[in-house]
Design an enzyme around this catalytic site. Structure first.
Site, PDB file in Angstrom:
ATOM      1  NE  ARG A  66      -3.444  -0.230   2.752  1.00  0.00           N
ATOM      2  CZ  ARG A  66      -3.932  -0.141   3.995  1.00  0.00           C
ATOM      3  NH1 ARG A  66      -3.853  -1.160   4.834  1.00  0.00           N
ATOM      4  NH2 ARG A  66      -4.493   0.969   4.402  1.00  0.00           N
ATOM      5  CG  HIS A  83       5.003 -17.394   4.910  1.00  0.00           C
ATOM      6  ND1 HIS A  83       5.979 -18.101   4.258  1.00  0.00           N
ATOM      7  CD2 HIS A  83       5.166 -17.659   6.208  1.00  0.00           C
ATOM      8  CE1 HIS A  83       6.689 -18.781   5.142  1.00  0.00           C
ATOM      9  NE2 HIS A  83       6.214 -18.520   6.321  1.00  0.00           N
ATOM     10  CG  ASN A  88      13.232 -14.425   9.173  1.00  0.00           C
ATOM     11  OD1 ASN A  88      13.238 -14.716   7.984  1.00  0.00           O
ATOM     12  ND2 ASN A  88      12.462 -15.034  10.046  1.00  0.00           N
ATOM     13  CB  ALA A 100       4.291 -17.448   9.080  1.00  0.00           C
ATOM     14  CB  SER A 120       5.719 -17.985  13.469  1.00  0.00           C
ATOM     15  OG  SER A 120       6.580 -18.264  12.403  1.00  0.00           O
ATOM     16  NE  ARG A 163       5.706 -18.909  23.140  1.00  0.00           N
ATOM     17  CZ  ARG A 163       6.868 -19.472  22.919  1.00  0.00           C
ATOM     18  NH1 ARG A 163       7.414 -20.240  23.818  1.00  0.00           N
ATOM     19  NH2 ARG A 163       7.488 -19.273  21.779  1.00  0.00           N
TER      20      ARG A 163
END
Length: 170
Positions: A54, A84, A98, A101, A126, A161
């Site tokens: 965008r 991804h 890096n 995902a 991820s 977590r």
């Protein structure tokens, strides 16, 4: 779009939408079903398939933006990989980062947009959420599944977590 600039040697696959304000430098690969608007994509970068870039975004040399990645109002520096399923908005991402995902930058608090800064060489695991404003220091690591709402110093590991509870069904 009428104002698109594509340098020699760039490859544009089928079904790519190129809207206003796009410049694609030489030796880039834009894969099928990607959508580009208001973006500068420098040499040897790969976009897509199914990527959405965008306005007000700059993709530097040798960057990989993979499938189902959306970038908005961000600068992505050289040799960074967002392979991804990620959303990167209002961000500055330095070299050799890096992004795993499912990573998202949470840039809107309901009133204002805020900036995420990820410094050189960092690794974002991820399914991480980076709640802006936040800075991830050089060569820092964010463990998969973490929600980050504080700055992370260089060369540190951040892990957040919730406790897993496994309850026997009745």
């Amino acid at each position: 779009s009428y104002d698109t600039i594509i340098e020699a040697g760039a490859v544009i696959e089928s079904n790519v939408v190129i809207n206003k304000g796009v410049k694609i430098y030489k030796d880039c690969l834009i894969k099928s079903f990607s959508y580009l608007e208001g973006v500068l994509i420098k040499e040897k970068s790969s976009i897509g398939p199914y990527a959405r870039i965008r306005p007000n975004s700059i993709i530097s040399k040798n960057v990989k933006i993979g499938n189902y990645v959306e970038i908005k109002n961000s600068f992505i520096d050289e040799f960074t990989s967002i392979a991804h399923l990620s959303y990167i908005g209002d961000s500055l991402i330095e070299k050799k980062v890096n992004i795993g995902a499912g990573t998202i930058t949470c840039n809107f608090d309901g009133m204002k947009k805020h900036k995420t800064i990820i410094k050189e060489g960092s690794f974002i695991g991820s399914n991480s959420s980076l709640i802006a404003p936040v800075t991830i220091g050089k060569y820092a690591k964010v463990a998969a599944g973490s929600v980050i709402n504080k700055d992370i110093p260089s060369k540190f590991l951040a892990i957040e977590r919730s406790k897993l509870n496994i309850i026997k069904k009745r």
